[in-house]
Design a protein around this motif. Sequence first.
Motif, short mmCIF file in Angstrom:
data_model
loop_
_atom_site.label_atom_id
_atom_site.label_comp_id
_atom_site.label_asym_id
_atom_site.label_seq_id
_atom_site.Cartn_x
_atom_site.Cartn_y
_atom_site.Cartn_z
N ALA A 232 -5.27 -9.70 -3.48
CA ALA A 232 -5.41 -8.70 -4.53
C ALA A 232 -6.56 -7.74 -4.23
N VAL A 233 -7.69 -8.29 -3.78
CA VAL A 233 -8.83 -7.43 -3.45
C VAL A 233 -8.46 -6.45 -2.34
N GLU A 234 -7.79 -6.96 -1.31
CA GLU A 234 -7.42 -6.08 -0.19
C GLU A 234 -6.49 -4.97 -0.65
N ARG A 235 -5.46 -5.31 -1.44
CA ARG A 235 -4.50 -4.29 -1.85
C ARG A 235 -5.13 -3.27 -2.80
N ILE A 236 -6.07 -3.72 -3.62
CA ILE A 236 -6.78 -2.77 -4.49
C ILE A 236 -7.65 -1.84 -3.65
N LEU A 237 -8.35 -2.40 -2.66
CA LEU A 237 -9.20 -1.57 -1.80
C LEU A 237 -8.38 -0.59 -0.99
N VAL A 238 -7.23 -1.03 -0.47
CA VAL A 238 -6.37 -0.10 0.27
C VAL A 238 -5.93 1.04 -0.63
N GLY A 239 -5.44 0.70 -1.83
CA GLY A 239 -4.98 1.74 -2.75
C GLY A 239 -6.10 2.66 -3.21
N LYS A 240 -7.31 2.12 -3.29
CA LYS A 240 -8.45 2.93 -3.74
C LYS A 240 -8.99 3.83 -2.65
N ARG A 269 -16.53 -6.13 -0.10
CA ARG A 269 -17.40 -5.68 1.00
C ARG A 269 -16.82 -6.12 2.35
N ARG A 270 -16.33 -7.35 2.44
CA ARG A 270 -15.69 -7.80 3.69
C ARG A 270 -14.47 -6.95 4.00
N CYS A 271 -13.69 -6.67 2.98
CA CYS A 271 -12.45 -5.92 3.18
C CYS A 271 -12.74 -4.48 3.63
N ALA A 272 -13.70 -3.83 2.99
CA ALA A 272 -14.05 -2.46 3.37
C ALA A 272 -14.51 -2.39 4.83
N SER A 273 -15.25 -3.41 5.26
CA SER A 273 -15.71 -3.44 6.66
C SER A 273 -14.55 -3.61 7.63
N ARG A 274 -13.53 -4.39 7.21
CA ARG A 274 -12.34 -4.54 8.07
C ARG A 274 -11.52 -3.26 8.12
N LEU A 275 -11.36 -2.62 6.97
CA LEU A 275 -10.53 -1.41 6.91
C LEU A 275 -11.19 -0.23 7.62
N TYR A 276 -12.50 -0.08 7.43
CA TYR A 276 -13.20 1.11 7.94
C TYR A 276 -14.51 0.69 8.61
N PRO A 277 -14.43 0.03 9.78
CA PRO A 277 -15.67 -0.31 10.50
C PRO A 277 -16.42 0.95 10.91
N ASP A 278 -17.74 0.88 10.85
CA ASP A 278 -18.58 2.04 11.19
C ASP A 278 -18.11 3.26 10.42
N ILE A 279 -18.09 3.14 9.10
CA ILE A 279 -17.43 4.13 8.24
C ILE A 279 -18.04 5.52 8.37
N ALA A 280 -19.31 5.61 8.72
CA ALA A 280 -19.96 6.92 8.84
C ALA A 280 -19.33 7.78 9.92
N ARG A 281 -18.75 7.14 10.95
CA ARG A 281 -18.13 7.89 12.04
C ARG A 281 -16.65 7.58 12.20
N ASN A 282 -16.11 6.79 11.31
CA ASN A 282 -14.72 6.35 11.45
C ASN A 282 -13.77 7.50 11.14
N PRO A 283 -12.91 7.88 12.10
CA PRO A 283 -11.99 9.01 11.85
C PRO A 283 -10.88 8.68 10.85
#
Length: 467
Positions: A232-240, A269-283
Amino acid sequence: MREVPAMSSLFDAMRAASRHDQTPPWDVRADRLRRLRRLVQANHDAIAAAISADFTNRPHQETALLEVFPSVAGIDDALRHGKRWMRVRRASTGLWFKPGRSRLMPQPLGVVGIVVPWNYPLYLTIGPLTGALAAGNRAMVKLSEYTPRFSALFAQLVQAAFAPDEVAVINGDAEVAAAFSTLPFDHLLFTGSTNVGHHVMRAAAANLTPVTLELGGKSPAIIGPHADFERAVERILVGKLLNAGQTCIAPDYVLVQADQRDRFAEAARRCASRLYPDIARNPDYTSIISPRHFDRLVSMIAAATAAGAHAVPLTDATPDAAARRLPPVLLTDVPDNVMAMQEEIFGPVLPVVTYRSIEDAIGFVNARPRPLALYVFDKSGDVVDRVMRQTVAGGVTVNDTLFHIAQDDLPFGGVGPSGMGVYHGKAGFETFSKLKPIFHQAGLNGAGLLKPPYGKRFESMLKLLLR
């Protein structure tokens, strides 16, 4: 404002053409739909590049997934079913009026106006345009000034693919958009904020133009007591976080059980790191559309924390105003009167609200304006059914987010402050059609018995009708 007189002349020519060719046959409609499909398919790379440039960065993959794919799928659905949708339909006839017969004849309304927002400029153009063309209408499209590169490109592509009296694109600022809404369209569809929706509806009212308003609001996600929590957390984070939260049906706040709040924050927090590692430079992470929108989101977070909320960053990155990159943030202990809980967020900021029972969660949702979307996560059918029966929302996805919008057989639209009217698939065809009711009187009928002078025979017939 030099465009406004030209816009009026263009509308007049389009309306004259629609009145001359009142009900175009299916082969004409299908040809227009196929041209629209080719326009999207042949130019999707250039379209994605233009949209990315308008955002400063939006990954081409997101444009392909969230805009190109559903646009083409919707056109294909109309091409498969449109000929059947436009057939005259049989309708039942009252017992006392037989052997007469009744029919419904779908007919084009004429000229449809479509006002498109900036967040999904391709899909939110093609979706309503598909319904309008399948129904046999002409269409004028006003694109957003916040996506100037896409708007200019799309105008060129439409000009090359369609005659000016078939489909036309209008570009310009808010003043042009306001003038566009005053044209006497046969139907006007607006997608955008609730605040602007008020102005559009007032402008349309002057001409008694019927409107479809696709607005927004605060769409809740409820994690029930029997949910697969991590999923549920992952799917909410993806949709958000798709499009950096700049999605009208993105989860706007999450309802979790009181003892699961910290668990949600850790999992997010774990999920966001998996989806967008190094988010500051992640294309893969999209920028906020404009400095004004970026500043609004930063101010929203600051106002919430000043009022006592806790900001929980989901990454170690910090906001980058130059690149308009806003890393995702949770807000906990949020007072109900702050902007983050009163206005649609439209960005990667996610309030987390706790509840003690599923009835409390339902009550929280129902105490607020009815949302455009609602998401519920639970393995228990009883819990899901309870939420479905006791809440009202524009659309729902169960055990996921966003996907109800991609189902062509499901009408898409809001309810109350989140909008009025629907489109997509057959629902879109019918929104942009007049289902003309027709009664055929039979040669032998009893209508002659129901006329003046009203004597005994009439009274006897009336008794039969009213018994």
